[in-house]
Design a protein around this motif. Structure first.
Motif, PDB file in Angstrom:
ATOM      1  N   SER A 174       0.847  -1.192   0.000  1.00 48.15           N
ATOM      2  CA  SER A 174       0.000   0.000   0.000  1.00 48.15           C
ATOM      3  C   SER A 174       0.879   1.237   0.000  1.00 48.15           C
ATOM      4  O   SER A 174       2.010   1.215   0.488  1.00 48.15           O
ATOM      5  CB  SER A 174      -0.938   0.010   1.215  1.00 48.15           C
ATOM      6  OG  SER A 174      -0.196  -0.012   2.421  1.00 48.15           O
ATOM      7  N   ASP A 175       0.339   2.307  -0.560  1.00 50.16           N
ATOM      8  CA  ASP A 175       1.071   3.567  -0.692  1.00 50.16           C
ATOM      9  C   ASP A 175       0.215   4.674  -0.100  1.00 50.16           C
ATOM     10  O   ASP A 175      -0.811   5.057  -0.674  1.00 50.16           O
ATOM     11  CB  ASP A 175       1.373   3.837  -2.168  1.00 50.16           C
ATOM     12  CG  ASP A 175       2.322   4.999  -2.375  1.00 50.16           C
ATOM     13  OD1 ASP A 175       2.489   5.797  -1.428  1.00 50.16           O
ATOM     14  OD2 ASP A 175       2.890   5.118  -3.477  1.00 50.16           O
ATOM     15  N   GLU A 176       0.621   5.182   1.053  1.00 49.73           N
ATOM     16  CA  GLU A 176      -0.149   6.237   1.711  1.00 49.73           C
ATOM     17  C   GLU A 176      -0.073   7.559   0.953  1.00 49.73           C
ATOM     18  O   GLU A 176      -0.898   8.450   1.178  1.00 49.73           O
ATOM     19  CB  GLU A 176       0.353   6.434   3.147  1.00 49.73           C
ATOM     20  CG  GLU A 176       0.075   5.241   4.050  1.00 49.73           C
ATOM     21  CD  GLU A 176       0.619   5.438   5.447  1.00 49.73           C
ATOM     22  OE1 GLU A 176       1.318   6.449   5.672  1.00 49.73           O
ATOM     23  OE2 GLU A 176       0.358   4.588   6.317  1.00 49.73           O
ATOM     24  N   ARG A 177       0.880   7.693   0.040  1.00 48.61           N
ATOM     25  CA  ARG A 177       1.007   8.931  -0.722  1.00 48.61           C
ATOM     26  C   ARG A 177      -0.123   9.077  -1.747  1.00 48.61           C
ATOM     27  O   ARG A 177      -0.547  10.181  -2.060  1.00 48.61           O
ATOM     28  CB  ARG A 177       2.355   8.962  -1.451  1.00 48.61           C
ATOM     29  CG  ARG A 177       3.565   8.860  -0.545  1.00 48.61           C
ATOM     30  CD  ARG A 177       4.837   8.635  -1.348  1.00 48.61           C
ATOM     31  NE  ARG A 177       4.754   7.456  -2.200  1.00 48.61           N
ATOM     32  CZ  ARG A 177       5.724   7.023  -2.981  1.00 48.61           C
ATOM     33  NH1 ARG A 177       6.873   7.689  -3.021  1.00 48.61           N
ATOM     34  NH2 ARG A 177       5.572   5.941  -3.727  1.00 48.61           N
ATOM     35  N   THR A 178      -0.569   7.936  -2.278  1.00 46.80           N
ATOM     36  CA  THR A 178      -1.556   7.978  -3.362  1.00 46.80           C
ATOM     37  C   THR A 178      -2.829   7.206  -3.056  1.00 46.80           C
ATOM     38  O   THR A 178      -3.822   7.350  -3.773  1.00 46.80           O
ATOM     39  CB  THR A 178      -0.952   7.389  -4.643  1.00 46.80           C
ATOM     40  OG1 THR A 178      -0.591   6.009  -4.398  1.00 46.80           O
ATOM     41  CG2 THR A 178       0.294   8.161  -5.062  1.00 46.80           C
ATOM     42  N   GLY A 179      -2.799   6.371  -2.022  1.00 49.95           N
ATOM     43  CA  GLY A 179      -3.956   5.535  -1.718  1.00 49.95           C
ATOM     44  C   GLY A 179      -3.973   4.235  -2.494  1.00 49.95           C
ATOM     45  O   GLY A 179      -4.904   3.430  -2.349  1.00 49.95           O
TER      46      GLY A 179
END
Length: 866
Positions: free
Chosen positions: A215-220
């Motif tokens: 998962s990437d918290e920067r982009t969702g």
């Protein structure tokens, strides 16, 4: 050896110049030796090292799930549910904990013998990887669930910052490592989601049943990989853009005893109607990009078994296929598990164990021969494909011989449209493959004709992915490239040493067609001149996207901007030009929380010049972490007003105790609270499992309340107030660093990031950008950078180059060809392979992979040329 001292001046070289570097210091000084480089590849290697350790736990039966999370502050977390790294003291290491030792000492690990519980071959061999991750990190935090408790330790630049601590009780096991790459070591510290995505998906394919999340918290963005069929699913994935000539995936499994113990072999293969070979090799879950002895054994078995079957069935009459013929259109995965693997380097690009070749050959030969006997129709389809490939190879050989015979080609064997250079020294000479005659004309006029040659290409070259070699060689543009470079298809190392140019540089337009042509060229070179890529001879020119001029400055030279990101920086720079920021007194929303060290300002003040530029840089650095915090569903305003510390710092830790929420500025404050709670309850707090903690961290108090409940035997929720969940808001670390800098440099604080409260229902603007055509009012400092970019765009005159032909010769030389100014990207085998795979997805016969690609990446498009 003579005892006489040479009569030479003292060079200053003595024992004082001899240095003995400790492990961490040595890695930080020479990181390339341990992680393969300080570029994006080396950055991702840090993640791969941690994931490989988690995979080792999984293949030995101790873990089922691995999670990788990219955080908004640029850090990354890798979590598994394995046994957890041991935490006990090590008497032979001054009683330091085993957890500290594996992170700080080279050649410390649990995989040097099979008594540790790692009975299946592992990827971690030298006890170097996890130490290298720590050494190359600005900071690293490790959390281990083991022995009924949560244990934590923190490092900064590889050195212990917070010693090992014993935390709350838990019935879970596993390891969680969070690190932030050191910006002083890496060229870039921004992880690529797509780059990590591919490697993690491969790991899930290679380990059937293992669940891997990213998962990437920067982009969702997020994905989960889980394949019960493992290698069979992997081969089907490789062939998703092709048409298989038979539906079955051949799967061969076996184990033989090698020099140091049992060696497991697992191979899957399937043929498609294409002409390319796609074989991937792995040892102990590690990708070996250059193959090795397992690849040699596989190829030998494949050639021998198919030749034997063909002779027995009298299929080969007029021509005898060779090994390369039997690999045309082949997609295969080769994996081995070895108790003591040996690789060419720490980055493990090639397996060199001599016993593996014979073992793989034996296992594959036995399994493949059995499959062919049981499936005669499939066997004949494979052999007929090999026979057609042999016939095409013979025709291609004749075409290649014709291409080599320079007496049969005009202009001394060189293409007529080649604008050659005078000097062919491989250290100096360069060949530019340029899109179109217009760009070729500009490049020809602007080039340095002594060392730079130009070959214009007309339109899109042949899609070599869908063509046999004889058709490839018959294509005019492709033949011109071979002739200009001076090597033949599939040239070996000794052949490319005879090439006419040291560098081969692809230079195409910065639009959709240009990208398409560049991908075609990369695919062609990857398939037919791979040795050029392997030896680092192929480059991609990076012409600028924009020519920038300010409307307000006269007699200026144009500035050239390479990327969209640089354009944003350029807009900010133009917005700053001649600007000042007026800061007016404003209401303090945090007055009740903050310690007032000085009287509130009663008069406006002004920032300009370097002070304003520095402030803009500070705010720019905080943009992404603030956005990441809000993507968690956490309001900055609420967090600041309700939970900021007296010094105006945001709380970093969020604790959910049952259904109650608590916030803490640092770990020591959190631990003090937990200790007092345990003392009140008279028992240890139970820590929620990792998956529940992640859910609570993403979804807020609704799921947090669920974390404090358990189901009774009747299925009803019962309150369990002792359940503890701790969420680390990683981005807050960066935000607080920015807030400290704002306080120290500008006497600004958290209050300035919040919109001022309205007065009489009218918005209030305490900040004003002046010095341009009109003042621009801001509600909070968070509006500063976006507004400056907007202002910069208004004062900007710029040209976006869609084609190289739009540049005049001097511009093209200065920006893309002058060695003093140009930007070249060296193409690696991984780059070329990725281009080839994307091309197969986008230009293949199958619609579904193309639809998936477009749906996944559609929202990533920022500039589209139509």
């Amino acid at each position: 050896m003579s005892n006489e001292t040479p009569n030479q001046p003292d060079s200053g070289y003595s024992e004082a110049q001899i240095r003995a570097l400790e492990g961490i210091e040595g890695i930080r000084l020479r990181p390339d030796m341990y992680i393969g480089g300080t570029d994006l590849h080396g950055l991702h290697h840090l993640v791969y090292e941690l994931v490989a350790n988690s995979v080792d736990e999984a293949v030995n039966g101790y873990a089922t799930t691995i999670s990788v999370t990219i955080h908004g502050d640029g850090s990354c977390t890798v979590v598994d549910d394995g046994r957890g790294i041991p935490v006990g003291p090590m008497p032979d290491m001054e009683n330091r904990s085993a957890l500290e030792v594996v992170f700080t000492e080279i050649h410390a690990g649990g995989k040097f013998d099979r008594k540790s519980g790692y009975t299946v071959g592992t990827g971690g061999l030298h006890g170097v990887g996890i130490t290298a991750v720590n050494a190359c990190s600005e900071w690293l935090e490790a959390e281990v669930r083991r022995q009924g408790h949560v244990w934590t330790i923190e490092f900064r630049e590889g050195v212990v910052e917070t010693p090992l601590k014993k935390g709350g009780a838990t019935d879970q096991t596993g390891t969680k490592i969070t690190f932030k790459p050191d910006g002083t070591i890496f060229q870039t510290t921004s992880f690529s989601y797509d780059g990590l995505h591919k490697t993690l998906q491969d790991a899930a394919f290679l380990n059937a049943g293992l669940r891997i999340r990213i998962s990437d918290e920067r982009t969702g963005q997020s994905d989960e990989f889980h394949y019960e069929d493992g290698l069979v699913a992997f081969v089907q994935h490789l062939n998703r853009t092709e048409t298989a000539i038979f539906p079955t995936v051949v799967h061969v499994i076996g184990e033989h005893t090698g020099d140091t113990g049992p060696v497991g072999v697992d191979v899957a293969l399937q043929y498609n109607d294409g002409f390319s070979e796609n074989i991937r090799c792995y040892c102990n879950g590690i990708y070996n990009s250059e193959g090795g002895t397992h690849l040699s054994g596989f190829r030998s078995a494949l050639t021998r078994v198919l030749n034997n079957y063909g002779r027995k069935e009298n299929i080969f009459k007029d021509i005898q296929p060779q090994g390369e013929d039997f690999r045309e259109g082949l997609a295969a995965i080769i994996t081995v598990r070895h108790p003591d693997p040996k690789f060419e380097a720490q980055t493990k690009i090639k397996l060199v164990n001599s016993d593996v070749a014979g073992i793989v050959e034996s296992v594959v030969a036995e399994g493949l021969a059995k499959f062919l006997e049981e499936n005669p129709s499939v066997a004949k389809a494979i052999l007929n494909k090999g026979l057609r490939a042999a016939e095409a190879r013979e025709a291609a050989r004749k075409a290649r011989d014709l291409a080599r015979d320079k007496s049969k080609v005009t202009s001394g064997g060189l293409p007529e449209k080649l604008r050659d250079c005078r000097n062919h020294d491989l250290n100096l000479s360069e060949l530019y493959l340029v899109e179109g005659d217009s760009a070729g004309g500009s490049a020809d006029t602007g080039r340095d004709s002594a060392t730079q040659a130009i070959l214009p290409l007309r339109g899109k070259i042949l899609n070599v992915e869908k063509a046999q070699l004889v058709k490839v060689l018959a294509n005019t543009e492709v033949a011109a490239i071979f002739k200009a470079i001076g090597i033949s298809p599939m040239a070996e190392e000794q052949d490319i040493a005879k090439r006419r140019y040291g560098k081969i540089i692809l230079m195409t337009d910065a639009d959709v067609d240009g990208s398409h042509i560049r991908t075609l060229l990369l695919t062609f070179i990857f398939r037919h001149m791979r040795e050029l890529v392997k030896q680092g001879c192929v480059y991609v020119a990076q012409p600028p996207l924009y020519r920038v001029l300010s409307k307000t400055r006269k007699n200026q030279s144009p500035r050239y901007v390479q990327t969209q990101e640089e354009m944003m920086a350029e807009l900010l720079e133009l917005g700053l030009g001649g600007a000042s920021l007026l800061i007016k007194p404003r209401a303090n929303l945090l007055a009740e929380r903050l310690e007032q060290t000085s009287e509130p300002a009663t008069e406006a003040r002004e920032l300009s010049g370097e002070d304003l530029r520095k402030l803009a840089e500070r705010m720019f650095a905080m943009e992404e972490p603030l956005e990441a915090l809000e993507r968690r569903g956490i309001s900055l305003r609420r967090l600041a007003i309700d939970h900021a510390s007296p010094k105006g710092m945001l709380p970093r830790y969020r604790v959910l105790l049952g259904s109650d929420e608590h916030w803490f500025p640092n770990k020591s404050a959190m631990e003090e609270f937990l200790d007092s709670e345990q003392e009140k309850m008279g028992r240890e707090l139970k820590t929620a499992d990792e998956e529940m903690r992640q859910t609570a961290g993403e979804s807020g108090s609704t799921d947090a309340e669920a974390a404090g409940k358990q189901e009774s035997s009747e299925g009803e929720a019962t309150e369990e107030v002792a359940t503890l969940s701790m969420i680390d808001l990683h981005e807050v670390r960066t935000i607080n660093e920015g807030l400290r800098a704002l306080e120290a440099d500008f006497n600004l604080n958290l209050n300035d990031l919040l919109p001022a409260p309205p007065v009489n229902a009218e918005p209030v603007y305490p900040y004003e950008i002046i010095g341009h055509d009109s003042p621009y009012r801001l509600e909070s400092l968070r509006d500063l950078v976006p507004k400056l970019r907007e202002i910069g765009g208004r004062g900007l005159s710029y040209t976006r180059f869609k084609g190289l032909g739009e540049m005049n010769p001097n511009e093209l030389f200065e920006t893309a060809m002058d060695p003093e100014n140009r930007v070249l990207k060296q193409v690696t085998l991984e780059d070329a392979a990725a281009a080839e795979e994307i091309f197969r997805v986008l230009m293949g016969d199958h619609v579904e992979p193309r639809r998936e690609f477009i749906e996944k990446h559609a929202l990533d498009v920022k500039d589209l040329d139509i």
